[in-house]
Write an enzyme that holds these catalytic residues in place. Sequence first.
Site, PDB file in Angstrom:
ATOM      1  CB  CYS A   1      -1.012  -0.035   1.134  1.00  0.00           C
ATOM      2  SG  CYS A   1      -2.481   0.921   0.717  1.00  0.00           S
TER       3      CYS A   1
ATOM      4  CG  HIS B   1      -3.702  -3.534   3.128  1.00  0.00           C
ATOM      5  ND1 HIS B   1      -2.686  -3.030   3.903  1.00  0.00           N
ATOM      6  CD2 HIS B   1      -4.324  -2.456   2.589  1.00  0.00           C
ATOM      7  CE1 HIS B   1      -2.695  -1.719   3.860  1.00  0.00           C
ATOM      8  NE2 HIS B   1      -3.681  -1.336   3.065  1.00  0.00           N
TER       9      HIS B   1
ATOM     10  CD  GLU C   1      -1.375  -6.081   5.317  1.00  0.00           C
ATOM     11  OE1 GLU C   1      -1.127  -6.374   4.131  1.00  0.00           O
ATOM     12  OE2 GLU C   1      -1.563  -4.910   5.695  1.00  0.00           O
TER      13      GLU C   1
HETATM   14  N1  GLN Z   1      -2.094   6.768   2.587  1.00  0.00           N
HETATM   15  C1  GLN Z   1      -2.152   6.004   1.378  1.00  0.00           C
HETATM   16  C2  GLN Z   1      -3.500   6.124   0.701  1.00  0.00           C
HETATM   17  O1  GLN Z   1      -4.456   6.532   1.305  1.00  0.00           O
HETATM   18  C3  GLN Z   1      -1.827   4.551   1.651  1.00  0.00           C
HETATM   19  C4  GLN Z   1      -2.865   3.865   2.479  1.00  0.00           C
HETATM   20  C5  GLN Z   1      -2.381   2.582   3.113  1.00  0.00           C
HETATM   21  O2  GLN Z   1      -1.197   2.303   3.154  1.00  0.00           O
HETATM   22  N2  GLN Z   1      -3.295   1.805   3.654  1.00  0.00           N
HETATM   23  O3  GLN Z   1      -3.625   5.797  -0.441  1.00  0.00           O
END
Ligand code: GLN
Length: 549
Positions: A381, A507, A509
């Site tokens: 992410c 994600h 994970e």
């Molecule tokens: N802050 C970034 C976004 O909103 C990444 C979000 C995250 O890592 N969950 O896109």
Amino acid sequence: MTKHIFMTGGVVSSIGKGLTSASIGMLLEARGLKVRMQKLDPYINVDPGTMSPYQHGEVYVLDDGSETDLDLGHYERFTHSPLTRDCNYTTGQIYLSVIEKERKGLFLGKTVQVIPHITDEIKSVIKKVGEQDVDVVITEIGGTVGDIESLPFLEAIRQYPLIAGKENCLFIHLTLVPYLKAAGELKTKPTQHSVGQLRQIGIQPDILICRSEKPISRDEREKIALFCNLAPQAVIEERDKDFSIYEVPLSLVSNGLDEIIVKRLGLTTQSPNLEPINEVLHRLRNPKHEISIAVVGKYAEHKDAYKSIYESLDHAGIHHHAQIRIGRIQSADIENEGPECLLSGYDGILVPGGFGERGVEGKVQAIRYARERGVPFFGICLGMQCAVIEFGRNVIGLQRAHSSEFDKNTTDPVICLLDEQRKVTQVGGTMRLGSQQASLHPDSRSILAYGTSEIAERHRHRYEFNNQYRPRFEAHGMRIAGSSPDGKLVEIVELPDHPWFVAVQFHPEFKSKPTKAHPLFAGFIEAAIERHLRLVSKSTDPSAEPANY
Ligand code: GLN
């Protein structure tokens, strides 16, 4: 008739109710029962997704896009219980729903009160989970008995046997039996008080699980049983486990917990199949390799902030018979001390998700280090977004490449706000959330890892790879290894010339289990083991090929 287990906790918070509930779920599944897990959290927040990781650890995201408490991560890793929005409610969500009903006039002008309106709402969310095809619902009440906030939940579960039948409900209370060094003995009084408080509310626990660092003697168990109005065999010891959380279910079995649960609920089941969890522990205890992974994040000092990441690394270790030593590196420290000083010696580098600017430059430096040295790298992410920023700046030469999350006026917003986010004004529950499809590039590490070209992974973000820059990134050697099925959103980037450099917008994970490591985590750890072995053979055999690519 669905059976209900209610799990409460006493004496102190952080006593491990989530893990114990998940372990009970696992043990009942091992007996062939269908289990559903649920957590009711006493705090007032309506959107757990906006809570600080410092206070509550990571936000755990489900397939349906709900942002939930991290205990739901334990539930998913330990059981097969399908989890949805209905599996996690906060006091705030319960009140919001009651207030909305009141404003629609559904209470016909009656005075709206905690009892019966709030407690009825709580009972209805428990009932809803039990209505599906399920044998046992395990409902964990967050917080500690004695908290003002948890009273409506406790009152609701006290009432629950009145609608579901006493014989279908079981109350389990988890307490702490502390060891006082000065006295050289275990102390049962806090447990007696905690059970006393529960009984004042009208709940007599059926089973008491006692967390303790020392063995609880027969005499002590009998004493607790007598004071707490229980049979001695209903007092179960849960000794602290230093080696692995996966020891917890097995220790509960050896203390007879699953046996007494099924007996009390009148369930006839097969004897538990503990083969899978035994295999997990066997592999953990007999590793063939030992490698180290640096996790470079903003909240590195907080052990729960990247809980699912740490767990997923362990799962991949279990998969490859490897013990994983995790170095939790504060990304801001890299800005001060430099990547060399903090990252050398690691076999792989992972940059997890995150929000906010602090430490972003440290993450970018860590990624540059991994890219240039050929250290296996996994970006998740924000970790992927930082990998794009790093490549933009240091490979393509876009010196001001940045995310518009951190620099609104950058001339090169290689990461920019998702289109669908432009009109969003409220912070709670409004990101691109939950399970989304992605298609993989036929020639990529990702497709090799997954073994399929179509995947679905959980998301939680507002920003994305800016497609205007796509041709330049590709021309310089970054591969778009995964994108949304319509091709519009970049989901995975890879560097084909690097031993293992994969960064994903989603994600992974949240979809890893001890018995089934996530394919990308497994791929990452495999690459880290390879690097480790190469370095070892290089240090013993000077003619071996160079460690760095
Ligand atoms: N802050 C970034 C976004 O909103 C990444 C979000 C995250 O890592 N969950 O896109």
